[in-house]
Design an enzyme around this catalytic site. Structure first.
Site, PDB file in Angstrom:
ATOM      1  N   LYS A  50      27.961  94.527   6.223  1.00 51.68           N
ATOM      2  CA  LYS A  50      27.414  94.525   4.855  1.00 51.68           C
ATOM      3  C   LYS A  50      27.227  95.964   4.348  1.00 51.68           C
ATOM      4  CE  LYS A  50      23.580  92.271   5.944  1.00 51.68           C
ATOM      5  NZ  LYS A  50      23.707  92.062   7.393  1.00 51.68           N
ATOM      6  N   ARG A  59      17.652  89.486  17.005  1.00 47.09           N
ATOM      7  CA  ARG A  59      17.894  89.595  15.554  1.00 47.09           C
ATOM      8  C   ARG A  59      18.900  88.529  15.098  1.00 47.09           C
ATOM      9  NH1 ARG A  59      19.971  94.609  13.535  1.00 47.09           N
ATOM     10  NH2 ARG A  59      20.434  95.426  15.584  1.00 47.09           N
ATOM     11  N   ARG A  77      16.312  87.631   2.921  1.00 49.44           N
ATOM     12  CA  ARG A  77      16.495  87.215   4.310  1.00 49.44           C
ATOM     13  C   ARG A  77      15.769  85.904   4.599  1.00 49.44           C
ATOM     14  NH1 ARG A  77      17.813  92.560   6.545  1.00 49.44           N
ATOM     15  NH2 ARG A  77      18.439  92.416   8.716  1.00 49.44           N
ATOM     16  N   ARG A  80      27.752 100.252  17.706  1.00 58.36           N
ATOM     17  CA  ARG A  80      27.066 100.997  16.650  1.00 58.36           C
ATOM     18  C   ARG A  80      25.861 101.745  17.234  1.00 58.36           C
ATOM     19  NH1 ARG A  80      25.360  97.624  11.430  1.00 58.36           N
ATOM     20  NH2 ARG A  80      23.585  97.012  12.683  1.00 58.36           N
ATOM     21  N   ARG A 134      18.433 103.849  16.000  1.00 54.44           N
ATOM     22  CA  ARG A 134      17.727 102.597  15.687  1.00 54.44           C
ATOM     23  C   ARG A 134      16.955 102.118  16.893  1.00 54.44           C
ATOM     24  NH1 ARG A 134      20.673  98.824  11.409  1.00 54.44           N
ATOM     25  NH2 ARG A 134      19.156  97.383  12.265  1.00 54.44           N
TER      26      ARG A 134
HETATM   27  P1  AMP Z   1      18.851  95.878   8.746  1.00 56.61           P
HETATM   28  O1  AMP Z   1      19.070  97.351   8.728  1.00 56.61           O
HETATM   29  O2  AMP Z   1      19.228  95.204   7.456  1.00 56.61           O
HETATM   30  O3  AMP Z   1      19.480  95.200   9.945  1.00 56.61           O
HETATM   31  O4  AMP Z   1      17.263  95.639   8.868  1.00 56.61           O
HETATM   32  C1  AMP Z   1      16.546  96.142   9.976  1.00 56.61           C
HETATM   33  C2  AMP Z   1      15.217  95.435  10.094  1.00 56.61           C
HETATM   34  O5  AMP Z   1      14.424  95.670   8.917  1.00 56.61           O
HETATM   35  C3  AMP Z   1      15.259  93.920  10.238  1.00 56.61           C
HETATM   36  O6  AMP Z   1      15.502  93.514  11.573  1.00 56.61           O
HETATM   37  C4  AMP Z   1      13.857  93.545   9.762  1.00 56.61           C
HETATM   38  O7  AMP Z   1      12.881  93.830  10.741  1.00 56.61           O
HETATM   39  C5  AMP Z   1      13.637  94.512   8.611  1.00 56.61           C
HETATM   40  N1  AMP Z   1      14.115  93.969   7.315  1.00 56.61           N
HETATM   41  C6  AMP Z   1      15.130  94.457   6.536  1.00 56.61           C
HETATM   42  N2  AMP Z   1      15.283  93.727   5.425  1.00 56.61           N
HETATM   43  C7  AMP Z   1      14.347  92.737   5.489  1.00 56.61           C
HETATM   44  C8  AMP Z   1      14.014  91.645   4.641  1.00 56.61           C
HETATM   45  N3  AMP Z   1      14.677  91.401   3.500  1.00 56.61           N
HETATM   46  N4  AMP Z   1      13.008  90.826   5.047  1.00 56.61           N
HETATM   47  C9  AMP Z   1      12.318  91.055   6.180  1.00 56.61           C
HETATM   48  N5  AMP Z   1      12.584  92.060   7.026  1.00 56.61           N
HETATM   49  C10 AMP Z   1      13.593  92.905   6.695  1.00 56.61           C
END
Ligand code: AMP
Length: 189
Positions: free
Chosen positions: A13, A146, A88, A127, A135
């Site tokens: 994404k 996740r 989400r 990654r 991360r």
């Molecule tokens: P990402 O970089 O999109 O994989 O997001 C990393 C982490 O941020 C996720 O595993 C969640 O802990 C948190 N996170 C990101 N976006 C959301 C969202 N829309 N709702 C809840 N938690 C989020």
């Protein structure tokens, strides 16, 4: 243009959103990046969510809805935006609909990037190595968690958007260029 890129962690994404931002001037709103920036800055919010991100769980709907409501009404989102990592949960999707209706706006497209789960876990592991440990949630167990969180809490938004007839699907297992071609075709770019 206002769109959502939807798909599990590692689906690509961010890569596709960045490309759309660079080539077409749409603002990428990546909630994961926003949260990591809060953590890096040591803000109150950052301190509150640090442990949640490290565990692979989701940050609360209220926090995320507030964050996005603030961002999409900023001037740099006037031309449009690409949501990457939001919504989400169904509650977030419903709140987004309400926000857009309030501003007399609507979504142009929701694009689901379909991928194979086993290959995804390999991608996430790769990654993690490339990121050099930037991360806190990319070790194997957390990456798997996740994925489970995605299936339980995020996948239910797929039927939500199917019902609204805004959902379109691309094959996320193809090369970055091929996925970009599929997305551009959907968006008429
Ligand atoms: P990402 O970089 O999109 O994989 O997001 C990393 C982490 O941020 C996720 O595993 C969640 O802990 C948190 N996170 C990101 N976006 C959301 C969202 N829309 N709702 C809840 N938690 C989020």
């Amino acid at each position: 243009m206002r769109l959502i890129l939807l798909g599990p962690p590692g689906a690509g994404k961010g890569t596709q959103a960045k490309r759309l931002e660079d080539l077409h001037g749409l603002k990428q709103l990546a909630t994961g990046d926003m949260l990591r920036a809060e953590i890096a800055s040591g803000s109150k919010l950052g301190k509150r969510v640090e442990g949640v991100l490290a565990s692979g769980e989701l940050v609360s709907d209220d926090t995320m809805i507030e964050m996005i409501a603030h961002r999409i009404s900023s001037p740099d989102c006037e031309k449009g935006f690409i949501l990457d990592g939001f919504p989400r949960t169904v509650a977030q999707a419903e709140a987004l609909d309400e926000m857009l209706t309030e501003h007399k706006r609507s979504l142009d497209s929701v694009i689901l990037m379909e991928v194979n789960e086993d290959e995804l876990l390999d991608r996430v592991a790769k990654r993690a190595i490339e990121d050099g440990g930037a991360r806190t949630d990319s070790d194997e167990a957390t990456a798997k968690h996740r994925m489970d969180v995605y299936k339980k809490q995020t996948a239910p938004i797929i039927p939500y958007y199917k019902n609204q007839e805004t959902l379109q699907t691309v094959d996320g297992m193809r090369s970055i260029e091929d996925v970009a071609i599929q997305i551009d075709a959907i968006l008429g770019l």
